[in-house]
Design an enzyme around this catalytic site. Structure first.
Site, PDB file in Angstrom:
ATOM      1  N   HIS A  98       0.834  -1.209   0.000  1.00 20.84           N
ATOM      2  CA  HIS A  98       0.000   0.000   0.000  1.00 20.84           C
ATOM      3  C   HIS A  98       0.874   1.267   0.000  1.00 20.84           C
ATOM      4  CE1 HIS A  98      -3.567  -2.391   0.478  1.00 20.84           C
ATOM      5  NE2 HIS A  98      -3.150  -2.866   1.628  1.00 20.84           N
TER       6      HIS A  98
ATOM      7  N   ASP B 114      -4.911  -8.032  -3.355  1.00 19.19           N
ATOM      8  CA  ASP B 114      -5.212  -7.855  -1.934  1.00 19.19           C
ATOM      9  C   ASP B 114      -6.563  -8.433  -1.523  1.00 19.19           C
ATOM     10  OD1 ASP B 114      -5.200  -7.037   0.688  1.00 19.19           O
ATOM     11  OD2 ASP B 114      -5.241  -4.898   0.294  1.00 19.19           O
TER      12      ASP B 114
HETATM   13 ZN   LIG Z   1      -3.455  -6.857   2.712  1.00 17.77          ZN
END
Ligand SMILES: [Zn+2]
Length: 455
Positions: free
Chosen positions: A281, A332
Site C-alpha cells: 500500500h 489484496d
Molecule cells: Zn493486505
C-alpha cells in the site's frame, strides 16, 4: 496428461525492456525454462494461416510474461460483492472479513484457496504472494500441525497450477499501543516474535512451486520491540519480507501518538526496510518516508482496486517511481482479480489526482505486473520472456469485443482478465481456450464461498 508442446510462435510477444511488443516471435521451452526466443525477420514470417515452423504451435494475440500478484489474502475473495453497497470504511469492512476468517479450517480454506488461485490463473497470474496470518484454530490454539493452514495454501496453489510465496505474517497485537488480540483475531497470534519464528522456520514445503517468506502484519499488529526479530529471520535466510504500511491515515496518527514517528520511520529503526522488503500500500507516506523507502531500496506493492474499494486513498505512485522505488501490484482483498485493471489504475488514478495524462509508459505497467512482482516474491528468474527464464507465458486475445482493433502496446489499457486465452506456468499449460484445465472455477468458488459465509 497431454504433452505440452515445446515450440510456440507468438503473433506478438512482449520482450524484456522493449517499449512495445515484437511481432512473430518463436519461443522454445525445455524443462520448464525458455530455451529459445527468436523474433522472425520480416522475410521469414509465415504467410497468414500457413504453418512453416514445423511443430511450432501458433499463439494468436499478445503473449506476455507471467503476471505476479504480489499481495493476496485468499479468503477475502468470499467477501466480493457482499460489502460494497453500504456505507462504512476499511474498519467496518474488516469486521465482515473477520466473520469469514472465523469459519475457516484447513479443509475449507484449501477448497476456497484452490478456487481463488485458479481464478488467478485464468487472469494470467503465474505466481501469488499470500500474506498469511490465519495460523491457528479460532480459539487461538494450534492445530496438530501448527502450519496446517499454510500447508493448505501451498496445496491449493499446486492444484491451481501456479507458484506461491507464503508470506508467513507475524500478528501479535490489536493496536499500535500493544493491546492483546481478542475475538476472531486470536487465531492470528503466536504470542511473540520468537514463537512466530519457530513456527515459521518449521514450515519448509518441499514442493518446487512454493517458497516461504516473512511478513510483519503492520505496526498495529506487531509491537516495536518484536520487529527486529522478524527482520533478522528474513535477512538470515534470505527470504522476502512484506509489511502492510500506511494504508490508513489513522495508522499513521496512532503510530505518531504512541512512538513519536511514522510507521515507515519505526520500521526503518528496527531493520525492517531493505532490498528484500516490500511495503504493501504505502498510500499515505510523508516525503521523509519516501526517502527512507528509496534509500533502503524497499519496494512498494500498490493494490489500487482494493484501495479504491475500501476508500483508502491514492498512493503517490509517480513520486515513488521518481524516487527510484520499485513498484509491484497486488489484488489484496480480491474485490477484483485482474492485473490489467490494477496496472492501468496506477496510471489512471494518477490522472485523477493530477488532472494530467501520461505518467507511466505501457512498459512501466508491464514491469510492475510481471518481473518486478516476481522479484518481490523471491522468484528472480521469472517474469521475462528471455532465454533461461521460467517458462511462464500468458497469451491475451486481441480479437475479443474489448481488444479488437487495439494495437498490442495498448493491451494494458483495453484488456481484462477475461481476455486471457492461454497460460503456461513453468512450461506447463494450465489455462487453454480461456478455461482452467484442472478446476471448474465458477462452480468451486460458489461452493467454497457458500461453505464459509454465515447463513
Ligand atoms: Zn493486505
Amino acid at each position: 496428461m497431454p504433452v505440452t508442446p515445446t515450440r510456440w510462435l507468438a503473433e506478438y510477444a512482449w520482450l524484456p525492456e522493449h517499449a512495445e511488443p515484437t511481432p512473430d516471435v518463436l519461443i522454445e521451452v525445455e524443462d520448464g525454462r525458455i530455451s529459445v526466443v527468436t523474433p522472425l525477420t520480416p522475410g521469414s514470417r509465415p504467410p497468414a494461416g500457413v504453418e512453416v515452423y514445423g511443430d511450432a504451435v501458433p499463439l494468436p494475440g499478445l503473449t506476455l510474461p507471467g503476471l505476479a500478484n504480489v499481495h493476496s489474502h485468499a479468503f477475502h475473495r468470499a467477501l466480493r460483492g457482499r460489502t460494497h453497497g453500504g456505507r462504512g470504511d476499511f474498519w467496518t469492512w474488516r469486521d465482515q472479513m473477520y466473520a469469514v476468517a472465523d469459519r475457516l479450517d484447513p479443509d475449507t480454506y484449501l477448497a476456497l484457496a484452490r478456487a481463488v488461485y485458479a481464478e488467478m490463473a485464468l487472469a494470467g497470474i503465474t505466481c501469488v504472494g499470500e500474506f498469511h496470518y490465519l495460523h491457528h484454530r479460532p480459539d487461538g490454539g494450534a492445530y496438530d500441525d501448527p502450519n496446517a493452514m499454510g500447508a493448505a495454501l501451498v496445496e491449493a496453489a499446486a492444484h491451481a497450477g501456479i507458484r506461491l510465496t507464503l508470506l508467513d505474517a507475524c500478528y501479535l497485537s490489536s493496536s499500535v499501543d500493544g493491546q492483546a488480540l481478542t475475538g476472531p483475531q486470536r487465531r492470528f497470534g503466536d504470542g511473540d516474535a520468537a514463537r512466530w519464528a519457530e513456527r515459521a522456520a518449521a514450515f519448509q514445503p518441499a514442493d518446487s512451486h512454493a517458497r516461504v517468506g516473512a511478513a510483519v502484519h503492520s505496526v498495529r499488529a506487531v509491537p516495536a520491540d518484536q520487529l527486529d526479530k522478524i527482520a533478522e529471520w528474513a535477512r538470515d535466510r534470505p527470504a522476502p519480507l512484506h509489511v502492510h504500511l500506511s494504508e490508513q491515515p489513522a495508522e499513521n496518527d496512532e503510530c505518531r501518538a504512541v512512538h513519536g514517528r511514522s510507521p515507515t520511520a519505526l520500521l526503518a529503526e528496527h531493520g525492517v526496510l531493505g532490498p528484500g522488503t516490500t511495503a504493501v500500500h504505502a498510500t499515505h507516506p510523508t516525503s521523509v518516508d519516501l526517502t527512507l523507502l528509496a534509500d533502503s531500496r524497499t519496494g512498494v506493492c500498490l493494490c489500487p482496486t482494493t484501495e479504491r474499494d475500501l476508500a483508502d486513498g491514492i498512493g503517490p505512485a509517480r513520486l515513488m517511481a521518481d524516487a527510484g522505488i520499485g513498484l509491484s501490484l497486488g489484488s489484496d482483498s480480491h474485490a477484483v482479480i485482474d492485473l490489467f485493471e490494477e496496472a492501468r489504475a496506477v496510471e489512471l488514478d494518477e490522472r485523477l489526482r493530477t488532472r494530467r495524462r501520461g505518467h507511466f509508459a505501457p512498459l512501466d505497467l508491464l514491469t510492475a505486473a510481471s518481473v518486478a512482482g516476481h522479484a518481490a516474491l523471491g522468484w528472480t528468474d521469472a517474469g521475462r520472456i528471455a532465454v533461461g527464464a521460467r517458462a511462464d507465458l500468458v497469451t491475451v486475445r486481441l480479437d475479443s469485443s474489448r481488444t479488437a482493433g487495439v494495437p498490442p502496446v495498448g493491451a494494458f489499457f483495453a484488456a481484462t482478465a477475461g481476455d486471457v486465452e492461454q497460460v503456461m506456468v513453468d512450461g506447463r499449460v494450465v489455462v487453454a481456450d480461456g478455461r482452467h484445465l484442472g478446476v471448474d472455477v465458477p462452480a468451486e468458488l460458489s461452493a467454497a464461498i457458500e461453505a464459509v459465509i454465515a447463513s
